[in-house]
Design a protein around this motif. Structure first.
Motif, short mmCIF file in Angstrom:
data_model
loop_
_atom_site.label_atom_id
_atom_site.label_comp_id
_atom_site.label_asym_id
_atom_site.label_seq_id
_atom_site.Cartn_x
_atom_site.Cartn_y
_atom_site.Cartn_z
N LEU A 145 110.73 -11.10 63.98
CA LEU A 145 111.46 -10.41 62.94
C LEU A 145 110.44 -9.63 62.13
O LEU A 145 109.48 -10.21 61.60
N GLY A 146 110.62 -8.31 62.04
CA GLY A 146 109.67 -7.48 61.32
C GLY A 146 110.37 -6.64 60.26
O GLY A 146 111.50 -6.17 60.45
N ILE A 147 109.70 -6.44 59.14
CA ILE A 147 110.23 -5.64 58.04
C ILE A 147 109.28 -4.46 57.82
O ILE A 147 108.11 -4.65 57.50
N ASP B 56 107.58 3.92 64.43
CA ASP B 56 108.96 3.78 63.95
C ASP B 56 109.24 2.41 63.35
O ASP B 56 109.96 2.29 62.35
N GLU B 57 108.68 1.35 63.92
CA GLU B 57 108.96 0.01 63.42
C GLU B 57 108.31 -0.26 62.06
O GLU B 57 108.64 -1.23 61.39
N LYS B 58 107.36 0.61 61.66
CA LYS B 58 106.68 0.42 60.37
C LYS B 58 107.38 1.16 59.23
O LYS B 58 106.99 1.00 58.07
N MET B 59 108.32 2.03 59.55
CA MET B 59 108.97 2.85 58.53
C MET B 59 109.58 1.99 57.43
O MET B 59 110.19 0.96 57.70
N GLY B 60 109.43 2.46 56.19
CA GLY B 60 110.15 1.82 55.11
C GLY B 60 111.65 1.91 55.34
O GLY B 60 112.13 2.77 56.08
N ASP B 61 112.42 1.00 54.73
CA ASP B 61 113.88 0.98 54.85
C ASP B 61 114.35 0.62 56.25
O ASP B 61 115.45 1.00 56.65
N GLY C 37 101.66 -1.54 58.77
CA GLY C 37 102.64 -1.29 57.72
C GLY C 37 103.91 -2.11 57.84
O GLY C 37 104.97 -1.64 57.43
N GLU C 38 103.81 -3.33 58.33
CA GLU C 38 104.98 -4.20 58.42
C GLU C 38 104.59 -5.62 58.02
O GLU C 38 103.41 -5.98 58.02
N VAL C 39 105.58 -6.41 57.70
CA VAL C 39 105.43 -7.85 57.57
C VAL C 39 106.29 -8.47 58.65
O VAL C 39 107.47 -8.11 58.80
N HIS D 249 113.13 -4.53 62.14
CA HIS D 249 113.16 -4.57 63.59
C HIS D 249 113.11 -6.01 64.08
O HIS D 249 112.58 -6.90 63.41
N MET D 250 113.70 -6.22 65.22
CA MET D 250 113.69 -7.52 65.89
C MET D 250 113.26 -7.29 67.32
O MET D 250 113.69 -6.32 67.95
#
Length: 361
Positions: free
Chosen positions: A279-281, A297-302, A211-213, A305-306
């Protein structure tokens, strides 16, 4: 067995790793996750693969790290097993999430340096990291055991094709980008080049849930300051209010409101640990609860993360340097208020809403 455990195993075997006949599969999991291990062995049997189960234990790790005298050595026997495997499945699940809290950070750093060749070999194969819902992790998340089970299995069973389509629009923006700026509140304003690097659409393969880019900054390009206002749990301890200042890509100063010595140990591991590798969104809005578990946690919308430390080679273009380190430590900042992500001067996210979403303003 809860049918959701078999569904979890099937997702790992089919969607995340694509296990095939003849594959040598290593499953590393704690005893608390035995039911998922059993289900994975069923999946391997049905596919004609060859599984090996290695038990992971934070108590055993603590015992080793606290009692070892002298330098650590790379475990060549473990490296040999990883060289022969085709698929690696790592399952997390803590009986006590704080088990290693009394291990010295310098000891952890020395051990990770010795383990770096093993880590690199493991990452060169097909791999998946996932979570089994244990009472220890439920307690850390502030949830009941049943509530945490529902949270984990709902996150794992997402429609990954639909999630992929949602995230692909951000991938396309980043793959055409030269520079990214992240600004939030009064303490975060950082720029970095991503020119020539590749954005990856995480749809629950190497990480389950996904769930991240994510991409890699050009190593020496990061400039500015970041206040990571969401805590992280590292080596059994909670680190809060991390502030980092970058110059020419390198972490030149840092502080933390709690357990700063753990952060010191991370940055002192090696030179690569003072540069950003990722860098992750976060784009998975099905994960809407902070649980002190970076896999979620790093996948959460809004969120953005780095990660300081090693970069994923798939994200780094041929003309750019792959940051190498024995560490890879993600830190998160909240982007839901008073924040923007800019790409080449254009706002692509404001207060957590992306430019391609209907309610973008």
């Amino acid at each position: 067995m809860d049918p959701r455990i078999r569904e979890h195993a099937q997702t790992i075997a089919e969607h995340s790793t694509g296990i095939e006949s003849g594959d040598n599969v290593v499953v590393a999991a704690p005893a608390a996750a035995e039911e998922l291990v059993v289900a994975l062995h069923e999946e391997c049997a049905e596919r004609g693969a060859n599984p090996v189960y290695t038990s992971s234990s934070s108590r055993a790790s603590r015992a080793f790290l606290r009692n070892r005298e002298g330098d650590f050595e790379t475990p060549e026997h473990l490296l040999a097993m990883y060289e022969e495997m085709d698929v690696y499945i790592a399952v997390r699940g803590d009986a006590n999430a704080s088990e290693t809290a009394d291990v010295d950070p310098e000891t952890n750093a020395a051990y990770r340096r010795a383990m770096q060749p093993v880590l690199q070999e493991r990452l060169s194969k097909t791999w998946c990291l996932t979570q089994f819902p244990t009472p220890g992790n439920a307690q850390l998340a502030g949830m009941s055991t049943d509530g945490y089970q529902n949270f984990v299995w709902d996150a794992v069973s997402l429609d990954w094709d639909e999630q992929y389509e949602h995230q692909q629009r951000m991938v396309e923006i980043l793959n055409d980008a030269e520079e990214v700026r992240i600004a939030a509140g009064e303490e975060t304003d950082v720029t970095m080049s991503v020119a020539g690097n590749t954005a990856i659409n995480d749809k629950g393969e190497k990480n389950l849930p996904g769930g991240e880019v994510f991409t890699a900054p050009v190593r020496d390009s990061v400039e500015g300051e970041v206040h990571f206002d969401m805590p992280l749990y590292r080596q059994g301890r909670e680190i809060e209010d991390v502030r980092v200042r970058f110059e020419d890509g390198r972490v030149e100063s840092h502080s933390a409101g709690r357990n700063e010595e753990v952060l010191d140990g991370v940055f002192d591991t090696d030179e690569g640990a003072r540069y950003l590798g990722e860098l992750g969104i976060g784009m998975n809005r099905a994960i809407d609860t902070f649980t002190y578990n970076m896999l979620f946690d790093e996948k959460m919308g809004d969120t953005v993360h780095m990660a300081v430390g090693s970069a994923y080679p798939d994200t780094v273009g041929e003309e750019n340097e792959v940051n190498q380190s024995a560490e890879h430590v993600d830190m998160i900042l909240d982007m839901s208020e008073d924040s923007v992500i800019e790409v080449d001067g254009d706002v692509v996210q404001r207060n957590g809403t992306f430019v391609f979403e209907d309610d973008f303003e």
